[in-house]
Design an enzyme around this catalytic site. Structure first.
Site, PDB file in Angstrom:
ATOM      1  N   CYS A   1      37.425 -43.844  14.399  1.00  0.00           N
ATOM      2  CA  CYS A   1      37.078 -43.232  15.686  1.00  0.00           C
ATOM      3  C   CYS A   1      35.564 -43.311  15.837  1.00  0.00           C
ATOM      4  O   CYS A   1      34.823 -42.685  15.072  1.00  0.00           O
ATOM      5  CB  CYS A   1      37.551 -41.785  15.738  1.00  0.00           C
ATOM      6  SG  CYS A   1      37.078 -40.922  17.249  1.00  0.00           S
TER       7      CYS A   1
ATOM      8  N   CYS B   1      36.122 -44.028  24.548  1.00  0.00           N
ATOM      9  CA  CYS B   1      36.454 -44.237  23.137  1.00  0.00           C
ATOM     10  C   CYS B   1      35.402 -45.146  22.536  1.00  0.00           C
ATOM     11  O   CYS B   1      35.134 -46.233  23.063  1.00  0.00           O
ATOM     12  CB  CYS B   1      37.839 -44.860  23.018  1.00  0.00           C
ATOM     13  SG  CYS B   1      38.272 -45.383  21.347  1.00  0.00           S
TER      14      CYS B   1
ATOM     15  N   GLY C   1      33.943 -40.125  17.061  1.00  0.00           N
ATOM     16  CA  GLY C   1      34.070 -39.177  15.956  1.00  0.00           C
ATOM     17  C   GLY C   1      33.037 -39.412  14.870  1.00  0.00           C
ATOM     18  O   GLY C   1      32.493 -38.460  14.291  1.00  0.00           O
TER      19      GLY C   1
ATOM     20  N   HIS D   1      34.703 -32.893  20.137  1.00  0.00           N
ATOM     21  CA  HIS D   1      34.900 -33.093  18.698  1.00  0.00           C
ATOM     22  C   HIS D   1      34.677 -31.793  17.945  1.00  0.00           C
ATOM     23  O   HIS D   1      33.765 -31.027  18.258  1.00  0.00           O
ATOM     24  CB  HIS D   1      33.942 -34.164  18.152  1.00  0.00           C
ATOM     25  CG  HIS D   1      34.234 -35.532  18.660  1.00  0.00           C
ATOM     26  ND1 HIS D   1      35.101 -36.396  18.037  1.00  0.00           N
ATOM     27  CD2 HIS D   1      33.794 -36.179  19.776  1.00  0.00           C
ATOM     28  CE1 HIS D   1      35.179 -37.513  18.740  1.00  0.00           C
ATOM     29  NE2 HIS D   1      34.394 -37.399  19.805  1.00  0.00           N
TER      30      HIS D   1
ATOM     31  N   GLU E   1      42.919 -37.710  16.065  1.00  0.00           N
ATOM     32  CA  GLU E   1      42.454 -37.902  17.439  1.00  0.00           C
ATOM     33  C   GLU E   1      43.343 -37.184  18.446  1.00  0.00           C
ATOM     34  O   GLU E   1      44.572 -37.193  18.327  1.00  0.00           O
ATOM     35  CB  GLU E   1      42.400 -39.398  17.782  1.00  0.00           C
ATOM     36  CG  GLU E   1      41.296 -40.153  17.064  1.00  0.00           C
ATOM     37  CD  GLU E   1      40.990 -41.478  17.735  1.00  0.00           C
ATOM     38  OE1 GLU E   1      40.779 -41.475  18.969  1.00  0.00           O
ATOM     39  OE2 GLU E   1      40.964 -42.504  17.030  1.00  0.00           O
TER      40      GLU E   1
END
Length: 367
Positions: free
Chosen positions: A310, A153, A313, A243, A301
């Site tokens: 994110c 993350c 992201g 993604h 998410e």
């Protein structure tokens, strides 16, 4: 096994036969035969079923556990620190003294509950080095709020870097951190910002992973994808986790595109997350282009739903925007929790993310 015939197939005694059976002297027959045949059959079935259940339980019962003592039940409590990076919040635990994660996935999901737990988007553990390579400073493991384990993350690793620096009392420096997505290198700066070398984006659809068609130089760029009966154009990017970046439906993405402030994210996000084109599910970034150096993005998410930010992201969004010819390589990405600075360097193909990570509070929690 019970040899008694099914109920519908049994030959039941007549009333006369039943009376004859009932007047037989009790002393002349075993007690269990003194009942009418229908009752006797039921008793036989119950006895047989009971014996079967006892045999099944005996065969499947776990081995007897050793006697439990007070010392054995007193598992140590865990000290935690709550951190947030642009509102993407995490519970962090220093687990570097053991290669075994201190809390179960189910316990982490309970901790993340915002009504009955601490409340967080995930629980992150600082683990011993050696997950990816021997010269790591430490490694990272994480559970999402639903108990699933992601590869890594982006906002979380910024929080983790600041957390470890705080615990160790270390001066600003760079770290090598092993993750399930590979080696990630965050640098804690004197101003509290953390710059993270997120590595190179993965664009080959099979490695994202997804089954979208290749549309541009081996990548799925502006690939059509049907969602809830409408065609969206999406670009697939992996930053160590999958993604799906979109700038809008096919009919709108080149004529105004998405206005993120008008989106009902909860209505559309789950359909993207679980789309069959993304075999491991996906994070989805809905993106509005403000200028060639400024993007607005909202994220749904995988395993956490709508969050305020994110990091991976934001990185994937800039990569997709560059591939689609919408922006330059260095952009500000505005998320609901605040901005991140993202650069996809042409010189070495690596993505650099810079943003804040702050401690909120600390405490102690039972395992």
């Amino acid at each position: 096994a019970d040899s008694t015939p099914p109920y519908a197939q049994r030959k039941h005694p007549s009333n006369r036969e039943t009376k004859k059976m009932m007047v037989v002297a009790a002393s002349a027959v075993p007690a269990r035969l003194a009942a009418p045949a229908t009752v006797r059959h039921a008793q036989q079935r119950r006895a047989t079923n009971f014996r079967t259940v006892r045999r099944t339980l005996a065969a499947t019962a776990p081995a007897a556990a050793p006697p439990v003592t007070a010392a054995a039940t007193a598992a140590p409590a865990a000290t935690f620190f709550k951190y947030q990076g642009l509102g993407n919040d995490f519970v962090l635990i220093d687990n570097r003294d053991s290669a075994t994660i201190r809390l179960s996935a189910a316990r982490c999901a309970e901790i993340c509950d915002r009504n009955f737990g601490i409340g967080a988007d995930g629980v992150i553990f600082a683990m011993p080095p050696g997950l990816v390579q021997d010269d790591e400073d430490y490694s990272m493991r994480m559970y999402n709020s639903d108990g699933s384990e992601p590869e890594m993350c982006g906002n979380g690793i910024r929080c983790l870097a600041n957390f470890v620096a705080m615990v160790d009392g270390a001066a600003p420096r760079a770290y090598k951190v092993g993750t399930l997505a590979g080696l990630i290198q965050p640098e804690v700066r004197a101003d509290g910002q953390v710059a993270v070398d997120m590595g190179e984006p993965v664009l080959e659809p099979a490695k994202v992973p997804c089954t979208l068609e290749v549309t541009q130089d081996g990548a799925a760029v502006r690939a059509p994808m049907e969602v809830n009966g409408e065609t969206w154009l999406v670009t697939a990017v992996s930053m160590g986790n999958p993604h799906c970046v979109t700038f809008g439906k096919k009919s709108e993405c080149d004529v105004g595109g998405i206005v993120v402030g008008e989106m009902d994210l909860a209505a559309i996000g789950p359909a993207f997350e679980a789309h069959p084109c993304f075999t491991a599910k996906t994070n989805t970034e809905f993106t509005e282009v403000v200028s060639r150096s400024y993007l607005k993005m909202r994220v749904w998410e995988r395993g956490a739903g709508a969050t305020l930010a994110c990091g991976t992201g934001a990185c994937a969004t800039v990569v997709a925007a560059v591939l689609e010819g919408r922006t330059e390589r260095a952009c500000t990405v505005e998320l609901p929790g605040g901005p991140l600075e993202i650069e996809w360097r042409a010189a070495d193909n690596r993505v650099i993310m810079t943003g804040p990570a702050e401690m909120v509070f600390s405490g102690v929690i039972s395992p």
